[in-house]
Design a protein around this motif. Structure first.
Motif, PDB file in Angstrom:
ATOM      1  N   UNK A  24      77.501  10.311  -3.622  1.00 13.06           N
ATOM      2  CA  UNK A  24      77.571   8.889  -3.293  1.00 13.06           C
ATOM      3  C   UNK A  24      76.786   8.107  -4.335  1.00 13.06           C
ATOM      4  N   UNK A  25      77.333   6.997  -4.779  1.00  8.89           N
ATOM      5  CA  UNK A  25      76.611   6.113  -5.694  1.00  8.89           C
ATOM      6  C   UNK A  25      75.603   5.288  -4.900  1.00  8.89           C
ATOM      7  N   UNK A  26      74.460   5.010  -5.489  1.00 10.63           N
ATOM      8  CA  UNK A  26      73.434   4.241  -4.799  1.00 10.63           C
ATOM      9  C   UNK A  26      73.965   2.881  -4.361  1.00 10.63           C
ATOM     10  N   UNK A  27      74.798   2.258  -5.168  1.00 11.61           N
ATOM     11  CA  UNK A  27      75.348   0.957  -4.815  1.00 11.61           C
ATOM     12  C   UNK A  27      76.244   1.013  -3.581  1.00 11.61           C
ATOM     13  N   UNK A  28      76.771   2.203  -3.262  1.00  6.81           N
ATOM     14  CA  UNK A  28      77.618   2.362  -2.079  1.00  6.81           C
ATOM     15  C   UNK A  28      76.833   2.795  -0.852  1.00  6.81           C
ATOM     16  N   UNK A  29      75.544   3.043  -1.014  1.00  8.98           N
ATOM     17  CA  UNK A  29      74.759   3.599   0.080  1.00  8.98           C
ATOM     18  C   UNK A  29      74.679   2.649   1.266  1.00  8.98           C
ATOM     19  N   UNK A  30      74.563   1.352   1.018  1.00  7.89           N
ATOM     20  CA  UNK A  30      74.481   0.393   2.115  1.00  7.89           C
ATOM     21  C   UNK A  30      75.721   0.381   2.960  1.00  7.89           C
ATOM     22  N   UNK A  31      76.884   0.484   2.296  1.00 10.24           N
ATOM     23  CA  UNK A  31      78.144   0.497   3.034  1.00 10.24           C
ATOM     24  C   UNK A  31      78.245   1.746   3.888  1.00 10.24           C
ATOM     25  N   UNK A  32      77.891   2.899   3.302  1.00 10.28           N
ATOM     26  CA  UNK A  32      78.002   4.157   4.032  1.00 10.28           C
ATOM     27  C   UNK A  32      76.973   4.247   5.147  1.00 10.28           C
ATOM     28  N   UNK A  33      75.815   3.648   4.934  1.00 10.14           N
ATOM     29  CA  UNK A  33      74.757   3.717   5.937  1.00 10.14           C
ATOM     30  C   UNK A  33      75.108   2.903   7.167  1.00 10.14           C
ATOM     31  N   UNK A  34      75.542   1.666   6.970  1.00  8.34           N
ATOM     32  CA  UNK A  34      75.773   0.813   8.114  1.00  8.34           C
ATOM     33  C   UNK A  34      77.213   0.645   8.505  1.00  8.34           C
ATOM     34  N   UNK A  35      78.130   1.090   7.647  1.00  9.34           N
ATOM     35  CA  UNK A  35      79.528   0.911   7.960  1.00  9.34           C
ATOM     36  C   UNK A  35      79.988  -0.504   7.714  1.00  9.34           C
ATOM     37  N   UNK A  36      79.156  -1.331   7.103  1.00 10.64           N
ATOM     38  CA  UNK A  36      79.504  -2.714   6.859  1.00 10.64           C
ATOM     39  C   UNK A  36      79.932  -2.935   5.438  1.00 10.64           C
ATOM     40  N   UNK A  37      79.914  -4.191   5.022  1.00  9.45           N
ATOM     41  CA  UNK A  37      80.419  -4.495   3.695  1.00  9.45           C
ATOM     42  C   UNK A  37      79.401  -5.202   2.822  1.00  9.45           C
ATOM     43  N   UNK A  38      78.172  -5.325   3.278  1.00 14.03           N
ATOM     44  CA  UNK A  38      77.161  -5.988   2.477  1.00 14.03           C
ATOM     45  C   UNK A  38      75.853  -5.236   2.598  1.00 14.03           C
ATOM     46  N   UNK A  39      74.934  -5.413   1.639  1.00 12.96           N
ATOM     47  CA  UNK A  39      73.651  -4.704   1.708  1.00 12.96           C
ATOM     48  C   UNK A  39      72.888  -4.985   2.990  1.00 12.96           C
ATOM     49  N   UNK A  40      73.027  -6.199   3.548  1.00 14.81           N
ATOM     50  CA  UNK A  40      72.280  -6.518   4.756  1.00 14.81           C
ATOM     51  C   UNK A  40      72.700  -5.661   5.939  1.00 14.81           C
ATOM     52  N   UNK A  41      73.954  -5.176   5.926  1.00 12.76           N
ATOM     53  CA  UNK A  41      74.398  -4.315   7.014  1.00 12.76           C
ATOM     54  C   UNK A  41      73.590  -3.021   7.044  1.00 12.76           C
ATOM     55  N   UNK A  42      73.156  -2.581   5.871  1.00 14.62           N
ATOM     56  CA  UNK A  42      72.421  -1.320   5.804  1.00 14.62           C
ATOM     57  C   UNK A  42      71.105  -1.416   6.551  1.00 14.62           C
ATOM     58  N   UNK A  43      70.425  -2.549   6.445  1.00 16.99           N
ATOM     59  CA  UNK A  43      69.117  -2.697   7.065  1.00 16.99           C
ATOM     60  C   UNK A  43      69.208  -2.687   8.577  1.00 16.99           C
ATOM     61  N   UNK A  44      70.357  -3.047   9.118  1.00 15.83           N
ATOM     62  CA  UNK A  44      70.510  -3.121  10.577  1.00 15.83           C
ATOM     63  C   UNK A  44      71.304  -1.943  11.121  1.00 15.83           C
ATOM     64  N   UNK A  45      71.481  -0.912  10.316  1.00 17.97           N
ATOM     65  CA  UNK A  45      72.325   0.206  10.723  1.00 17.97           C
ATOM     66  C   UNK A  45      71.693   0.995  11.852  1.00 17.97           C
ATOM     67  N   UNK A  46      72.553   1.723  12.586  1.00 15.28           N
ATOM     68  CA  UNK A  46      72.080   2.511  13.713  1.00 15.28           C
ATOM     69  C   UNK A  46      71.501   3.850  13.269  1.00 15.28           C
ATOM     70  N   UNK A  47      71.826   4.313  12.061  1.00 15.87           N
ATOM     71  CA  UNK A  47      71.302   5.590  11.609  1.00 15.87           C
ATOM     72  C   UNK A  47      69.828   5.447  11.252  1.00 15.87           C
TER      73      UNK A  47
END
Length: 248
Positions: A74-97
């Motif tokens: 996984x590319x670091x730039x894609x980590x936020x999407x994969x972490x939160x299932x969203x489409x922006x970096x902010x989704x990563x911070x609120x992810x359930x994982x």
């Protein structure tokens, strides 16, 4: 190689190129079902004799099943999407994982595999590898992960790139150090975070520690002055999980 690992590869949709099976050695019903499932999904099945499989195997008592699969990064730039299932970096911070385990210069592939397994167990997203780390696809790491290598995300990054990504996402970074005065149980862990551990030889670098929002230590009551890296990661991850459950 092995029934459990091959089963995980097929069930999690790993990029399997070929499944190799020795019918005379494969005695597991689950193993046979895995071969049938792979065949239904269009995976190439290569049947070989018992002696041929033994010549390929790294085990004393091979189970007669293995796969050839492509590595997945996984590319670091894609980590936020994969972490939160969203489409922006902010989704990563609120992810359930629970977030990511960051490992700086981990050297033992068995430790890396065990950490992948524990991250999967607690609901983590995966590992971010900094610096001169061991190969997560080393056979010892793959075996140690017990198949988690196929479901966990794996990233290679520099510390500088990780710090920039942290700023963009707002995900807190928690470090571990035996010199930290704060007990790991006294800290508050966000539902999604970057948990940073250093390699077996030197621990976290000064630069990595300075980049962390909080640095904690695991207390030692006996003569031992440190824990095995995979054990330390497990202690930390289950404290994070404990606090996440209380929050939810």
């Amino acid at each position: 190689e092995g029934i459990r690992l091959v089963g995980e590869a097929v069930q999690t949709g790993a990029d399997v190129e070929t499944l190799i099976v020795a019918p005379d050695l494969l005695r597991s019903d689950f193993g046979r079902d895995t071969v049938c499932r792979a065949r239904e999904e269009g995976v190439e099945i290569l049947e070989v004799g018992a002696e041929v499989f033994r010549s390929l195997s790294g085990k004393d008592g091979p189970s007669g099943i293995g796969v050839v699969a492509r590595q997945r990064w996984t590319a670091l730039d894609d980590a936020g999407v994969r972490l939160g299932g969203g489409s922006s970096p902010n989704d990563a911070a609120a992810a359930a994982t629970l977030g990511w385990v960051v490992l700086e210069e981990v050297g033992n592939p068995g430790n890396l595999g065990s950490i992948l397994r524990t991250s999967e167990a607690v609901g983590g997203a995966g590992v971010i590898l900094l610096g001169a780390t061991t190969d997560p696809y080393d056979p010892e790491a793959v075996r140690g992960s017990m198949g988690a290598i196929f479901s966990q995300q794996v990233i290679r990054s520099s510390l500088e790139a990780l710090i920039q990504w942290k700023r963009e996402t707002g995900i807190p970074m928690i470090g571990t150090s035996d010199a930290a005065p704060a007990d790991f149980r006294s800290a508050t862990y966000a539902p999604s975070l970057l948990l940073c551990l250093g390699g077996e030889q030197h621990g976290l670098s000064k630069e990595a520690i300075e980049a962390c929002d909080t640095v904690v230590s695991i207390p030692m009551a006996g003569r031992a002055d440190s824990l095995n890296l995979a054990v330390a990661a497990g202690v930390m991850l289950y404290e994070v999980l404990h606090q996440a459950r209380d929050t939810r």
